[in-house]
Write a protein that holds these residues in place. Structure first.
Motif, PDB file in Angstrom:
ATOM      1  N   GLU A   1       0.843  -1.190   0.000  1.00  8.19           N
ATOM      2  CA  GLU A   1       0.000   0.000   0.000  1.00  8.19           C
ATOM      3  C   GLU A   1       0.882   1.245   0.000  1.00  8.19           C
ATOM      4  OE1 GLU A   1      -2.584  -0.123   3.352  1.00  8.19           O
ATOM      5  OE2 GLU A   1      -3.358  -2.122   2.905  1.00  8.19           O
ATOM      6  N   GLY A   2       0.263   2.344  -0.390  1.00  8.58           N
ATOM      7  CA  GLY A   2       0.947   3.624  -0.319  1.00  8.58           C
ATOM      8  C   GLY A   2       2.038   3.796  -1.346  1.00  8.58           C
ATOM      9  N   PHE A   3       1.651   3.944  -2.603  1.00  6.25           N
ATOM     10  CA  PHE A   3       2.628   4.094  -3.687  1.00  6.25           C
ATOM     11  C   PHE A   3       2.849   5.587  -3.987  1.00  6.25           C
ATOM     12  CE2 PHE A   3       0.861  -0.086  -4.045  1.00  6.25           C
ATOM     13  CZ  PHE A   3       1.946  -0.889  -4.366  1.00  6.25           C
ATOM     14  N   PRO A   4       4.016   5.916  -4.523  1.00 10.66           N
ATOM     15  CA  PRO A   4       4.309   7.343  -4.793  1.00 10.66           C
ATOM     16  C   PRO A   4       3.323   7.985  -5.751  1.00 10.66           C
ATOM     17  CG  PRO A   4       6.306   6.021  -4.912  1.00 10.66           C
ATOM     18  CD  PRO A   4       5.168   5.060  -4.811  1.00 10.66           C
ATOM     19  N   GLY A   5       2.845   7.243  -6.700  1.00  7.63           N
ATOM     20  CA  GLY A   5       1.882   7.783  -7.658  1.00  7.63           C
ATOM     21  C   GLY A   5       1.004   6.662  -8.190  1.00  7.63           C
ATOM     22  N   GLU A   6      -0.197   7.023  -8.631  1.00  6.83           N
ATOM     23  CA  GLU A   6      -1.144   6.011  -9.080  1.00  6.83           C
ATOM     24  C   GLU A   6      -0.978   5.677 -10.554  1.00  6.83           C
ATOM     25  OE1 GLU A   6      -5.063   7.268  -7.968  1.00  6.83           O
ATOM     26  OE2 GLU A   6      -4.743   6.694  -5.866  1.00  6.83           O
ATOM     27  N   GLU A   7      -0.058   6.376 -11.251  1.00  5.67           N
ATOM     28  CA  GLU A   7       0.084   6.146 -12.684  1.00  5.67           C
ATOM     29  C   GLU A   7       0.668   4.763 -12.982  1.00  5.67           C
ATOM     30  OE1 GLU A   7       1.349   8.670 -11.055  1.00  5.67           O
ATOM     31  OE2 GLU A   7       0.078  10.372 -11.653  1.00  5.67           O
ATOM     32  N   LEU A   8       1.532   4.257 -12.091  1.00  6.93           N
ATOM     33  CA  LEU A   8       2.180   2.970 -12.344  1.00  6.93           C
ATOM     34  C   LEU A   8       1.305   1.784 -11.957  1.00  6.93           C
ATOM     35  CD1 LEU A   8       5.835   3.721 -11.166  1.00  6.93           C
ATOM     36  CD2 LEU A   8       4.959   3.559 -13.500  1.00  6.93           C
ATOM     37  N   GLU A   9       0.212   2.063 -11.325  1.00  4.07           N
ATOM     38  CA  GLU A   9      -0.725   1.017 -10.929  1.00  4.07           C
ATOM     39  C   GLU A   9       0.008  -0.100 -10.176  1.00  4.07           C
ATOM     40  OE1 GLU A   9      -2.552   0.094 -14.667  1.00  4.07           O
ATOM     41  OE2 GLU A   9      -3.897   1.815 -14.561  1.00  4.07           O
ATOM     42  N   ASP A  10      -0.044  -1.350 -10.676  1.00  2.42           N
ATOM     43  CA  ASP A  10       0.564  -2.465  -9.956  1.00  2.42           C
ATOM     44  C   ASP A  10       1.920  -2.877 -10.541  1.00  2.42           C
ATOM     45  OD1 ASP A  10      -0.693  -3.324 -12.301  1.00  2.42           O
ATOM     46  OD2 ASP A  10      -0.821  -5.376 -11.565  1.00  2.42           O
ATOM     47  N   TRP A  11       2.519  -2.027 -11.359  1.00  3.52           N
ATOM     48  CA  TRP A  11       3.727  -2.448 -12.076  1.00  3.52           C
ATOM     49  C   TRP A  11       5.024  -2.223 -11.290  1.00  3.52           C
ATOM     50  CZ3 TRP A  11       2.432  -5.607 -15.579  1.00  3.52           C
ATOM     51  CH2 TRP A  11       1.276  -5.428 -16.339  1.00  3.52           C
ATOM     52  N   ASN A  12       4.956  -1.604 -10.147  1.00  2.00           N
ATOM     53  CA  ASN A  12       6.178  -1.341  -9.386  1.00  2.00           C
ATOM     54  C   ASN A  12       5.896  -1.555  -7.897  1.00  2.00           C
ATOM     55  OD1 ASN A  12       8.779  -0.620  -8.748  1.00  2.00           O
ATOM     56  ND2 ASN A  12       8.457   1.582  -9.059  1.00  2.00           N
ATOM     57  N   LEU A  13       5.729  -2.837  -7.521  1.00  2.00           N
ATOM     58  CA  LEU A  13       5.342  -3.155  -6.153  1.00  2.00           C
ATOM     59  C   LEU A  13       6.428  -2.783  -5.142  1.00  2.00           C
ATOM     60  CD1 LEU A  13       3.582  -6.640  -6.562  1.00  2.00           C
ATOM     61  CD2 LEU A  13       2.513  -4.420  -6.223  1.00  2.00           C
ATOM     62  N   ASN A  14       7.675  -2.769  -5.545  1.00  2.00           N
ATOM     63  CA  ASN A  14       8.742  -2.482  -4.577  1.00  2.00           C
ATOM     64  C   ASN A  14       8.749  -1.027  -4.125  1.00  2.00           C
ATOM     65  OD1 ASN A  14       9.631  -1.395  -6.944  1.00  2.00           O
ATOM     66  ND2 ASN A  14      11.777  -2.018  -6.686  1.00  2.00           N
ATOM     67  N   SER A  15       7.895  -0.206  -4.734  1.00  2.00           N
ATOM     68  CA  SER A  15       7.817   1.188  -4.302  1.00  2.00           C
ATOM     69  C   SER A  15       6.757   1.397  -3.222  1.00  2.00           C
ATOM     70  CB  SER A  15       7.529   2.107  -5.490  1.00  2.00           C
ATOM     71  OG  SER A  15       6.251   1.820  -6.042  1.00  2.00           O
ATOM     72  N   ALA A  16       6.096   0.313  -2.787  1.00  2.00           N
ATOM     73  CA  ALA A  16       5.090   0.426  -1.732  1.00  2.00           C
ATOM     74  C   ALA A  16       5.750   0.873  -0.439  1.00  2.00           C
ATOM     75  CB  ALA A  16       4.378  -0.905  -1.535  1.00  2.00           C
ATOM     76  N   THR A  17       5.033   1.671   0.335  1.00  2.00           N
ATOM     77  CA  THR A  17       5.583   2.196   1.595  1.00  2.00           C
ATOM     78  C   THR A  17       4.908   1.615   2.829  1.00  2.00           C
ATOM     79  OG1 THR A  17       4.044   4.076   1.513  1.00  2.00           O
ATOM     80  CG2 THR A  17       6.213   4.368   0.475  1.00  2.00           C
ATOM     81  N   GLN A  18       3.835   0.863   2.651  1.00  2.00           N
ATOM     82  CA  GLN A  18       3.103   0.344   3.809  1.00  2.00           C
ATOM     83  C   GLN A  18       2.686  -1.109   3.557  1.00  2.00           C
ATOM     84  OE1 GLN A  18      -0.303   2.848   4.728  1.00  2.00           O
ATOM     85  NE2 GLN A  18       0.738   4.653   3.867  1.00  2.00           N
ATOM     86  N   ASN A  19       2.575  -1.850   4.650  1.00  2.00           N
ATOM     87  CA  ASN A  19       1.978  -3.197   4.643  1.00  2.00           C
ATOM     88  C   ASN A  19       2.471  -4.060   3.486  1.00  2.00           C
ATOM     89  OD1 ASN A  19       0.448  -2.532   6.925  1.00  2.00           O
ATOM     90  ND2 ASN A  19      -1.183  -1.678   5.653  1.00  2.00           N
ATOM     91  N   ILE A  20       3.752  -4.157   3.327  1.00  2.00           N
ATOM     92  CA  ILE A  20       4.336  -4.973   2.257  1.00  2.00           C
ATOM     93  C   ILE A  20       4.286  -6.440   2.681  1.00  2.00           C
ATOM     94  CG2 ILE A  20       6.407  -5.425   0.905  1.00  2.00           C
ATOM     95  CD1 ILE A  20       7.231  -2.510   1.456  1.00  2.00           C
ATOM     96  N   LEU A  21       3.689  -7.258   1.830  1.00  2.00           N
ATOM     97  CA  LEU A  21       3.565  -8.686   2.111  1.00  2.00           C
ATOM     98  C   LEU A  21       4.070  -9.481   0.917  1.00  2.00           C
ATOM     99  CD1 LEU A  21      -0.025  -8.842   3.689  1.00  2.00           C
ATOM    100  CD2 LEU A  21       2.160  -8.943   4.899  1.00  2.00           C
ATOM    101  N   ILE A  22       4.762 -10.567   1.193  1.00  2.00           N
ATOM    102  CA  ILE A  22       5.242 -11.474   0.154  1.00  2.00           C
ATOM    103  C   ILE A  22       4.962 -12.898   0.619  1.00  2.00           C
ATOM    104  CG2 ILE A  22       7.243 -12.311  -1.145  1.00  2.00           C
ATOM    105  CD1 ILE A  22       8.530  -9.586  -0.749  1.00  2.00           C
ATOM    106  N   GLY A  23       4.454 -13.720  -0.246  1.00  2.00           N
ATOM    107  CA  GLY A  23       4.167 -15.100   0.131  1.00  2.00           C
ATOM    108  C   GLY A  23       4.316 -16.035  -1.039  1.00  2.00           C
ATOM    109  N   SER A  24       4.470 -17.325  -0.729  1.00  2.00           N
ATOM    110  CA  SER A  24       4.547 -18.348  -1.771  1.00  2.00           C
ATOM    111  C   SER A  24       4.003 -19.645  -1.211  1.00  2.00           C
ATOM    112  CB  SER A  24       6.002 -18.547  -2.234  1.00  2.00           C
ATOM    113  OG  SER A  24       6.816 -18.988  -1.152  1.00  2.00           O
ATOM    114  N   ASP A  25       3.673 -20.568  -2.101  1.00  2.00           N
ATOM    115  CA  ASP A  25       3.134 -21.852  -1.657  1.00  2.00           C
ATOM    116  C   ASP A  25       3.464 -22.925  -2.681  1.00  2.00           C
ATOM    117  OD1 ASP A  25       0.722 -22.199  -3.585  1.00  2.00           O
ATOM    118  OD2 ASP A  25       0.428 -20.194  -2.763  1.00  2.00           O
TER     119      ASP A  25
END
Length: 1001
Positions: A535-559
């Protein structure tokens, strides 16, 4: 033959020549004959026509005899009858009496149907197997094969499709399991699959449903809930190249909920204000300035109410499908290529579905003894979803303004509901909710005939699937309502392999027929995936294409997940004189998901049939086919998640001073005794054909007992374990699967086909089916009900369990209501134990079940020359549904927009007959009970009208135009205020109207 002698003596020559000339000009003769079947039985109602002579024809009498006037130039008779192959008979000038024998077609008892690991004639079936061919599947525009199957097979309950690309729920002969899956097994071209959503209906040759355990036991554990077999189209041997194109284009229309009009809403708001405790009903009609906020008053005075449904929904959405196929078959090689495209819009403006398909089916005979083949299917589907629960629509009342004077969106349009976000925000703000599926399904086979009747076939299936999910919700969308924007990406890939080796022997010696099948099977499936969100990306123009720029609640998982299934199968079939049939099978399955020592399950089945009409003593002019069947079989269910029998650990946090450390703790206990869930089914059937199969059908009765239910049971606190994923603070105890309890299903099914009228230029046929099913829980962990799970011994698996609403307390019942601390206008609830108190422990009851008790389907089709017309009805009864919009969400705080069912239909001192309670006390008095409704209905499933050119039309071998409607309207509903197939208003069962074209070159 009678001989006559004519004496010309005394006849004038002129008269003689005149007689000869007249006889030569008008020479006519009478052709007489008799029509019989292959066994010599007379056939009545057979059509006899003179070829190429309009209007010259007759029908045979009940004894098979016929008489027809024919001119001297008549040379060919055309003979046709329902259920028999048509014939053309050359007639010589000297012939006056003909004996004609008709051979039965394969459309009924001689029809070949697909069964597990092979095929057999319908007349040789000993179990409950129903078949639907391509022609009957394509009667309605459907994007999913199950949707096309709806109503057409008795005992199969298929729900409605409520959004583009979604699959309907299917149950074959009811629910059996409490926690394990109740979904059937899908088998495509001999290979089991997880679903059949990616197969266009146009690509299917036939669908068979195996319903009883004697039929499904051939698939052992996989067939516990029935089996749906799909055979795709293949080219025929020695057939010239043909190109076919099938298409339709039309529109989808939703059954939008009927909401309060603007004036009805104003009356509702005034009555809520009047009924409030601070004012009282006796205060009279209030002033609008006291009821409505200043921002609303302008709309109240002008009457320019906002139609949120018009803003929210598409008035109509487009729906189109295109399929093209190319087929060619030589003596040794047959190939068919199929390509398809489907595009469907939802009634939400960001909801749509597209699918692309390409498949190749190839068969080649290398030598007389060896045949190989390939089926390869590739599909890609893209689905955009819309999230807008019905409660959001209720916030958007007619006095709430969506845009300000400058056209900017008002994020909180309802001044009465500060938390209500504008439901149009998803149309304006960055919003992505997308699923993309790429699937590849491949079947390779080799078949070798060692000698007459002895055959080995090896099938190898490779099923690949990849799902990519994208989510992005801008900060001002309905899901974020002003909070930080959110993005998520997820990807899951699945690879499934199956290898079947099938050894079979099929031989007939005199009156004895033998068929033996032995199968060795191995199946494995691996699934792995990952996700990342923030959550909390610098701008909404990139949509979901740059997840590493998130500033809050970063979650990563695998199964990762893997399971295997090994199987051995033996089946033996015996027949004597085509009248005594016996079938026995035994299968052993070993499943990796069960505990050590209990991985193997064993599934026997036996069935027998007596073809009564083959007996010498059987002599009926009416009944031409009669078969009695009986079977018993056992199937198993292991449809639980892998690793359910293994202990697991979960991460835990520990605080030492100001530092946090991570460790692991027990996340579940091991059940080393977990084994198979078993279902045993008795099935008795009667197949019949009357009047040369003009009326034919099947009757079935069954009883299924399921034992050792796979049930998830909560563990006590002192077990020391917690559910995986819990926080460790206030978390619930872990649960464990156990074999507990039993259920039963009992039912009756009937399927009947009738050719009511068969004439040269007109025909009328009817197909009807009917089914009942009674499911119940027989036993649980103890002799007591499990109220928390809503499982009650003697009741169906799925029920509504709540208070029994008797009506509304009336003014004259004031004293009786006071006993329960209630007032006139409150809901009247049944005091089950008559103790003067309404409480959850003693006064809740089972109100009804969620699955239908019985259902039916009827389709009438008519043809007149090149025209064809069809009408189909489908209905279900005996169950309840719940609509939150008509129940718990209908009042709430008294300012929400409501369905029209509420308008003027609530109790007041002036309106004591209102269905709903007094407005100021609805929530505390279980308003949700008013949303539990009877769901019986009769739906018009199909109306279609088409025209087919009977002869070659230009370059086309066949050419057909049609218009079709699916689900255009209900003929009957038990509850007028809801759509019983989609009772909640966030999604709706589709109405579809299309124009289509089928042609073959």
């Amino acid at each position: 033959m009678i001989k006559r002698t004519i004496n010309f003596r005394g006849v004038p020559i002129v008269v003689l020549f005149m007689m000869i000339g007249f006889l030569s000009f008008a020479q006519e003769r009478i052709i007489r004959g008799k029509i019989t079947d292959m066994e010599g039985n007379a056939l009545g109602g057979v059509s006899i026509k003179l070829k190429d002579i309009a209007g010259a024809g007759t029908l045979s009498a009940n004894d098979g005899s016929f008489s027809l006037e024919a001119s001297s130039d008549a040379k060919v008779l055309q003979i046709s009858n329902v259920g028999y192959n048509s014939k053309e008979i050359n007639i010589a000038p000297s012939e006056s009496f003909l004996t004609i024998t008709l051979e039965a077609t394969t459309q009924d008892f001689e029809e070949v149907v697909v069964v597990g690991y092979g095929a057999m004639k319908k007349r040789d079936l000993t179990g409950a197997v129903a078949s639907v061919n391509a022609k009957d599947l394509n009667t309605i525009p459907a994007g999913n094969p199950l949707e096309a199957l709806q109503g057409k097979i008795s005992g199969v309950d298929i729900g409605a499709v409520t959004s583009p690309g979604s699959a309907p729920r299917i149950r074959i002969r009811g629910n059996r399991s409490l926690n394990a899956s109740n979904e059937p097994l899908y088998v495509v071209d001999g290979i089991p699959r997880n679903s059949i959503d990616d197969i266009p209906v146009n690509d299917i040759e036939s669908m068979e449903v195996l319903k009883d355990a004697a039929s499904t036991a051939i698939y052992g554990s996989r067939g516990a809930n029935g089996v749906v077999l799909v055979s795709t189209r293949r080219a025929k041997a020695n057939s010239p190249t043909s190109i076919s194109y099938n298409t339709y284009v039309g529109m989808n229309r939703a059954r939008f909920p009927n909401m309060m009009s603007g004036e009805e809403y104003l009356t509702f708001r005034r009555d809520v204000f009047r009924a409030s405790d601070n004012n009282g009903w006796e205060s009279g009609i209030p002033k609008d300035e006291d009821v409505f906020a200043p921002a609303e008053l302008e709309i109240v005075k002008s009457g320019q109410f906002v139609d949120w449904q018009d803003l929210m929904y598409r008035k109509q959405s487009m729906n189109q499908e295109h399929n093209i196929s190319v087929a060619h078959g030589s003596e040794k090689t047959q190939m068919m290529i199929l390509a398809g495209y489907r595009d469907e819009e939802g009634y939400y403006k960001t909801n749509d579905f597209k699918r692309y398909n390409l498949s190749v089916n190839l068969d080649h005979r290398i030598i007389d003894e060896l045949k190989i083949g390939l089926s390869s299917r590739l599909s890609n589907s893209d689905r955009n979803l819309f999230w807008a629960p019905d409660v959001n629509l209720l916030y958007m009342n007619p006095t709430a303004t969506p845009y300000d004077a400058e056209g900017n969106m008002i994020w909180n349009p309802s001044v009465q509901q500060t938390a209500a976000w504008n439901i149009l925000a998803n149309y304006q703000e960055p919003y992505i909710n997308n699923d993309n599926y790429l699937k590849s399904f491949n079947v390779l086979y080799a078949e070798y005939n060692f000698f007459d009747g002895f055959k080995l076939r090896s099938n190898f299936g490779l099923d690949l699937a990849q799902q990519k999910r994208r989510e992005y919700y801008g900060s001002m969308t309905t899901l974020r309502y002003g909070r930080a924007d959110y993005a998520r990406k997820a990807e899951e890939s699945r690879i499934g392999i199956l290898w079947d080796n099938i050894l079979s022997y099929d031989k007939t010696f005199g009156k004895h027929s033998y068929n033996g099948t032995f199968v060795v099977s191995y199946q494995q499936q691996k699934t792995n995936g990952f996700f990342a969100s923030g959550e909390g990306f610098p701008g909404e123009e990139l949509e979901d294409w740059n997840l590493n720029s998130a500033t809050q609640n970063i979650l990563i998982g695998s199964d990762y997940e893997k399971w295997t299934l090994g199987s051995l199968l033996g089946r033996f079939q015996y027949g004597y004189a085509n009248k005594y049939l016996l079938n026995f099978s035994f299968r052993a399955d070993g499943s990796s998901v069960l505990a050590d020592g209990n991985k193997w399950g064993y599934f026997p089945a036996v069935s027998a049939a007596w073809v009564i009409n083959e007996e010498e003593f059987f002599d009926s002019k009416i009944v031409n086919s009669l078969k009695l069947r009986g079977s018993y079989g056992v199937v198993g269910n292991s449809a639980i998640a892998p690793y359910s029998t293994l202990a697991n650990t979960m991460q835990a946090t520990y605080n030492f001073g100001e530092k946090t450390y991570y460790g692991y703790k027990l996340g579940g206990l091991v059940n080393k005794e977990l084994g198979w869930e078993y279902s045993g089914t008795y099935n008795f059937g009667l197949d019949f054909g009357l009047w040369s199969n003009r009326l034919s059908g099947t009757l079935e009765f069954y009883k299924t007992a399921t034992t050792d239910l796979l049930m998830k049971r909560s563990l006590p606190d002192f077990s020391g374990s917690e559910s995986p994923g819990s926080s460790g603070v206030g978390s619930s105890p872990a649960s464990v699967f156990q074999n507990i309890g039993s259920t039963s299903n009992t039912g009756f099914e009937a399927m009947v086909t009738s050719n009511n009228i068969v004439r040269d230029n007109f025909s009328w046929s009817t197909t009807l089916n009917f089914y009942t099913n009674r499911e119940k829980i027989v036993s649980l962990l103890t002799d007591e009900d499990m109220v928390g799970n809503k499982w009650f011994i003697g009741s169906p698996i799925g029920v509504f369990y709540d208070y029994d609403k008797l009506g509304i307390w009336q003014s004259e019942e004031k004293d009786a209501a006071a006993v329960y601390q209630r007032k006139p206008g409150d809901p009247k609830l049944r005091d089950v134990n008559n103790d003067g108190v309404i409480d959850a422990d003693h006064d809740r009851v089972v109100l009804g079940q969620t699955s239908p008790k019985f259902g039916g389907f009827i389709r009438n089709s008519f043809t007149y020359r090149g025209f064809n017309l069809a009408l189909a009805l489908e209905g279900k009864f005996g169950h309840l549904v719940e609509s939150s919009m008509l129940g718990g969400n209908i009042f709430y705080d008294g300012t929400r927009w409501g369905p029209q069912a509420l308008a003027g239909n609530y109790w007041t001192p002036d309106n004591p007959s209102g269905e709903y309670p007094y407005l100021n006390r609805a929530v505390e008095q279980r308003a949700n009970l008013f949303g539990i409704r009877k769901a019986g209905y009769i739906n018009v499933q199909e109306i279609s009208l088409g025209y087919s050119f009977s002869e070659k039309a230009g370059p086309f071998k066949t050419l057909n135009f049609y218009g079709r409607a699916r689900n255009p309207f209900y003929l009957y509903k038990q509850d007028k205020d809801l759509d019983p197939q989609s009772p909640n208003f966030d999604y709706s069962a589709y109405r579809v109207f299309v124009l289509g074209l089928n042609l073959t070159l």
